[in-house]
Every structure is written in structure tokens, then in C-alpha cells.
Design a protein around this motif. Structure first.
Motif, mmCIF file in Angstrom:
data_model
loop_
_atom_site.group_PDB
_atom_site.id
_atom_site.type_symbol
_atom_site.label_atom_id
_atom_site.label_comp_id
_atom_site.label_asym_id
_atom_site.label_seq_id
_atom_site.Cartn_x
_atom_site.Cartn_y
_atom_site.Cartn_z
ATOM 1 N N LEU A 245 -124.970 156.412 43.170
ATOM 2 C CA LEU A 245 -125.257 155.042 42.827
ATOM 3 C C LEU A 245 -125.539 155.101 41.315
ATOM 4 O O LEU A 245 -125.856 156.096 40.717
ATOM 5 C CB LEU A 245 -126.517 154.518 43.311
ATOM 6 C CG LEU A 245 -127.743 155.574 43.275
ATOM 7 C CD1 LEU A 245 -128.835 155.010 42.179
ATOM 8 C CD2 LEU A 245 -128.617 155.676 44.528
ATOM 9 N N ASN A 246 -125.334 153.850 40.772
ATOM 10 C CA ASN A 246 -125.572 153.985 39.228
ATOM 11 C C ASN A 246 -126.401 152.870 38.755
ATOM 12 O O ASN A 246 -126.787 151.759 39.288
ATOM 13 C CB ASN A 246 -124.304 153.287 38.343
ATOM 14 C CG ASN A 246 -123.277 154.438 38.493
ATOM 15 O OD1 ASN A 246 -123.349 155.538 38.002
ATOM 16 N ND2 ASN A 246 -121.876 154.043 38.708
ATOM 17 N N ILE A 247 -127.501 153.298 37.979
ATOM 18 C CA ILE A 247 -128.592 152.599 37.417
ATOM 19 C C ILE A 247 -128.650 152.474 36.102
ATOM 20 O O ILE A 247 -128.671 153.495 35.251
ATOM 21 C CB ILE A 247 -129.931 153.003 38.028
ATOM 22 C CG1 ILE A 247 -130.049 153.067 39.491
ATOM 23 C CG2 ILE A 247 -131.243 152.302 37.414
ATOM 24 C CD1 ILE A 247 -131.478 153.583 40.085
ATOM 25 N N LEU A 248 -128.526 151.501 35.554
ATOM 26 C CA LEU A 248 -128.230 151.194 33.960
ATOM 27 C C LEU A 248 -129.559 151.058 33.314
ATOM 28 O O LEU A 248 -130.384 150.233 33.742
ATOM 29 C CB LEU A 248 -127.544 149.961 33.657
ATOM 30 C CG LEU A 248 -127.371 149.638 32.401
ATOM 31 C CD1 LEU A 248 -126.459 150.556 31.574
ATOM 32 C CD2 LEU A 248 -126.543 148.088 31.921
ATOM 33 N N VAL A 249 -129.730 152.109 32.405
ATOM 34 C CA VAL A 249 -130.910 152.171 31.530
ATOM 35 C C VAL A 249 -130.852 151.853 30.253
ATOM 36 O O VAL A 249 -129.903 152.339 29.683
ATOM 37 C CB VAL A 249 -131.587 153.513 31.818
ATOM 38 C CG1 VAL A 249 -132.819 153.623 31.042
ATOM 39 C CG2 VAL A 249 -131.830 153.945 33.141
ATOM 40 N N ARG A 250 -131.564 150.715 29.661
ATOM 41 C CA ARG A 250 -131.280 150.346 28.277
ATOM 42 C C ARG A 250 -132.429 150.766 27.485
ATOM 43 O O ARG A 250 -132.387 150.386 26.272
ATOM 44 C CB ARG A 250 -131.286 148.706 28.506
ATOM 45 C CG ARG A 250 -130.025 148.335 29.333
ATOM 46 C CD ARG A 250 -129.990 146.997 29.203
ATOM 47 N NE ARG A 250 -128.594 146.432 29.955
ATOM 48 C CZ ARG A 250 -128.396 145.302 30.334
ATOM 49 N NH1 ARG A 250 -129.307 144.356 30.197
ATOM 50 N NH2 ARG A 250 -127.017 145.067 30.704
ATOM 51 N N VAL A 251 -133.356 151.536 27.833
ATOM 52 C CA VAL A 251 -134.392 152.086 26.906
ATOM 53 C C VAL A 251 -134.576 153.454 27.090
ATOM 54 O O VAL A 251 -134.721 154.262 28.108
ATOM 55 C CB VAL A 251 -135.853 151.342 27.410
ATOM 56 C CG1 VAL A 251 -137.039 151.726 26.642
ATOM 57 C CG2 VAL A 251 -135.667 149.609 27.597
ATOM 58 N N LEU A 252 -134.672 154.143 25.954
ATOM 59 C CA LEU A 252 -134.739 155.373 25.690
ATOM 60 C C LEU A 252 -136.314 155.824 26.235
ATOM 61 O O LEU A 252 -137.447 155.242 25.561
ATOM 62 C CB LEU A 252 -134.479 156.033 24.138
ATOM 63 C CG LEU A 252 -134.787 157.601 24.280
ATOM 64 C CD1 LEU A 252 -133.708 158.054 24.965
ATOM 65 C CD2 LEU A 252 -134.515 157.707 22.566
ATOM 66 N N SER A 253 -136.651 156.667 27.259
ATOM 67 C CA SER A 253 -137.816 156.759 27.727
ATOM 68 C C SER A 253 -137.665 158.142 28.578
ATOM 69 O O SER A 253 -136.634 158.658 28.746
ATOM 70 C CB SER A 253 -138.269 155.784 28.451
ATOM 71 O OG SER A 253 -139.698 156.099 29.025
#
Length: 52
Positions: free
Chosen positions: A38-46
């Protein structure tokens, strides 16, 4: 990661993980998945935590 059965997968940061442990409502990336990969798009560096 290998899923033998469908399951809920939550991707959360430390603040949201704390809410999860406290039993509070929380927002997350992810959802109910029946197969992987699965792919989960993360748009925040954390630093992220995966709850399965």
C-alpha cells in the motif's frame, strides 16, 4: 509488512500517537486495507508511527 487478513492501518505523528494512547479522537493517514503493498502519501516531514 505482511497482512494475513484485512486490517486498519494508521500512520500518525507523536502528538497524534499520544491522543491514540489516551483514547481520544485522532486524525490519521491510512484506513482499512485488504491487501498490500500500500502507499500512503505523506506531505509533512516528521517522525511517523505505524499502528496496525
Amino acid at each position: 509488512m505482511y497482512l494475513k487478513h484485512a486490517g486498519d492501518i494508521f500512520l500518525v505523528n507523536r502528538m497524534i500517537l499520544h491522543k491514540y494512547h489516551q483514547g481520544q479522537r485522532f486524525n490519521y493517514l491510512g484506513g482499512h486495507y485488504k491487501e498490500i503493498p500500500l502507499n500512503i502519501l505523506v506531505r509533512v516531514l516528521s517522525i511517523w508511527y505505524l499502528i496496525v
